[in-house]
Design a protein around this motif. Structure first.
Motif, short mmCIF file in Angstrom:
data_model
loop_
_atom_site.label_atom_id
_atom_site.label_comp_id
_atom_site.label_asym_id
_atom_site.label_seq_id
_atom_site.Cartn_x
_atom_site.Cartn_y
_atom_site.Cartn_z
N PRO A 3 -21.84 1.88 -12.45
CA PRO A 3 -20.53 2.51 -12.53
C PRO A 3 -19.79 2.45 -11.20
CG PRO A 3 -22.27 4.09 -13.05
CD PRO A 3 -22.93 2.81 -12.66
N ILE A 4 -18.49 2.52 -11.28
CA ILE A 4 -17.65 2.53 -10.09
C ILE A 4 -17.29 3.98 -9.79
CG2 ILE A 4 -15.41 1.82 -9.13
CD1 ILE A 4 -15.64 -0.62 -11.05
N GLY A 5 -17.71 4.47 -8.64
CA GLY A 5 -17.41 5.84 -8.24
C GLY A 5 -16.32 5.85 -7.18
N VAL A 6 -15.28 6.63 -7.40
CA VAL A 6 -14.19 6.77 -6.44
C VAL A 6 -13.78 8.23 -6.36
CG1 VAL A 6 -13.26 4.45 -6.84
CG2 VAL A 6 -12.39 6.34 -8.18
N THR A 7 -13.07 8.57 -5.31
CA THR A 7 -12.50 9.90 -5.16
C THR A 7 -10.99 9.76 -5.24
OG1 THR A 7 -14.32 10.55 -3.72
CG2 THR A 7 -12.36 11.93 -3.66
N VAL A 8 -10.37 10.52 -6.13
CA VAL A 8 -8.91 10.50 -6.30
C VAL A 8 -8.39 11.90 -6.07
CG1 VAL A 8 -6.99 9.95 -7.84
CG2 VAL A 8 -9.10 8.60 -7.97
N LEU A 25 -4.73 4.61 -12.53
CA LEU A 25 -3.66 5.59 -12.68
C LEU A 25 -3.45 5.94 -14.15
CD1 LEU A 25 -1.05 4.19 -10.11
CD2 LEU A 25 -2.60 6.13 -9.80
N ALA A 26 -3.45 4.93 -15.01
CA ALA A 26 -3.25 5.16 -16.44
C ALA A 26 -4.38 5.99 -17.03
CB ALA A 26 -3.13 3.83 -17.18
N VAL A 35 5.42 7.04 -7.29
CA VAL A 35 4.23 7.47 -6.55
C VAL A 35 3.89 6.42 -5.49
CG1 VAL A 35 3.23 8.79 -8.45
CG2 VAL A 35 2.57 6.42 -8.15
N ALA A 36 3.16 6.86 -4.48
CA ALA A 36 2.59 5.98 -3.47
C ALA A 36 1.08 6.16 -3.53
CB ALA A 36 3.11 6.33 -2.09
N VAL A 37 0.36 5.09 -3.25
CA VAL A 37 -1.10 5.13 -3.28
C VAL A 37 -1.62 4.79 -1.88
CG1 VAL A 37 -3.18 4.06 -4.25
CG2 VAL A 37 -1.21 4.50 -5.72
N ALA A 38 -2.56 5.60 -1.42
CA ALA A 38 -3.24 5.33 -0.15
C ALA A 38 -4.73 5.19 -0.45
CB ALA A 38 -3.02 6.46 0.84
N GLY A 54 -12.37 -0.65 -5.53
CA GLY A 54 -13.68 -0.81 -4.91
C GLY A 54 -14.52 0.45 -5.02
N ARG A 55 -15.83 0.28 -5.09
CA ARG A 55 -16.74 1.42 -5.14
C ARG A 55 -16.60 2.25 -3.87
NH1 ARG A 55 -19.48 -2.35 -7.92
NH2 ARG A 55 -20.34 -1.66 -9.90
N GLY A 56 -16.56 3.56 -4.04
CA GLY A 56 -16.52 4.45 -2.90
C GLY A 56 -15.16 4.66 -2.27
N TRP A 57 -14.12 4.06 -2.84
CA TRP A 57 -12.79 4.24 -2.27
C TRP A 57 -12.38 5.70 -2.33
CZ3 TRP A 57 -8.83 0.04 -4.20
CH2 TRP A 57 -9.15 -1.19 -3.62
N GLU A 58 -11.67 6.15 -1.31
CA GLU A 58 -11.03 7.47 -1.32
C GLU A 58 -9.54 7.21 -1.51
OE1 GLU A 58 -12.07 10.62 1.07
OE2 GLU A 58 -14.17 10.04 1.21
N ILE A 59 -9.03 7.61 -2.66
CA ILE A 59 -7.67 7.30 -3.06
C ILE A 59 -6.84 8.57 -3.10
CG2 ILE A 59 -6.24 6.35 -4.92
CD1 ILE A 59 -8.79 4.76 -5.78
N GLU A 60 -5.66 8.49 -2.54
CA GLU A 60 -4.69 9.59 -2.62
C GLU A 60 -3.48 9.05 -3.36
OE1 GLU A 60 -4.95 12.80 -1.62
OE2 GLU A 60 -6.99 12.40 -0.94
N VAL A 61 -3.03 9.78 -4.37
CA VAL A 61 -1.83 9.42 -5.10
C VAL A 61 -0.79 10.48 -4.76
CG1 VAL A 61 -0.82 8.99 -7.37
CG2 VAL A 61 -3.23 8.42 -6.95
N LEU A 62 0.28 10.03 -4.12
CA LEU A 62 1.31 10.93 -3.63
C LEU A 62 2.58 10.75 -4.44
CD1 LEU A 62 0.62 9.88 0.04
CD2 LEU A 62 -0.22 11.92 -1.06
N THR A 63 3.15 11.85 -4.87
CA THR A 63 4.37 11.83 -5.67
C THR A 63 5.57 12.09 -4.77
OG1 THR A 63 3.13 12.76 -7.51
CG2 THR A 63 5.51 12.82 -7.68
#
Length: 68
Positions: A3-8, A25-26, A35-38, A54-63
């Motif tokens: 599995p792909i694990g990420v933090t959003v 996102l969907a 939105v912007a994605v980091a 990618g596995r382990g990515w830390e993603i921030e979705v900013l509105t």
């Protein structure tokens, strides 16, 4: 398949298969517009949203918010 694990936005998520940023996102019910994605603290341009997450990515979705 691993599995792909990420933090959003501070929450951990696991997905059973590969997915793109746009698909992520969907699946999370987040909008693709306004939105912007980091990723790992760096802006991830919309032109790359069809790239696999990618596995382990830390993603921030900013509105974007109006006001001042």
């Amino acid at each position: 398949m691993i599995p792909i694990g990420v933090t959003v936005n501070g929450q951990d998520h696991e997905f059973p298969d590969e997915l793109t940023v746009r698909e992520l996102l969907a699946r999370l019910g987040l909008p693709c517009r306004g939105v912007a994605v980091a990723v790992d603290g760096a802006v991830f341009p919309k032109s790359r949203w069809d790239s696999p997450v990618g596995r382990g990515w830390e993603i921030e979705v900013l509105t974007a918010v109006q006001g001042g």
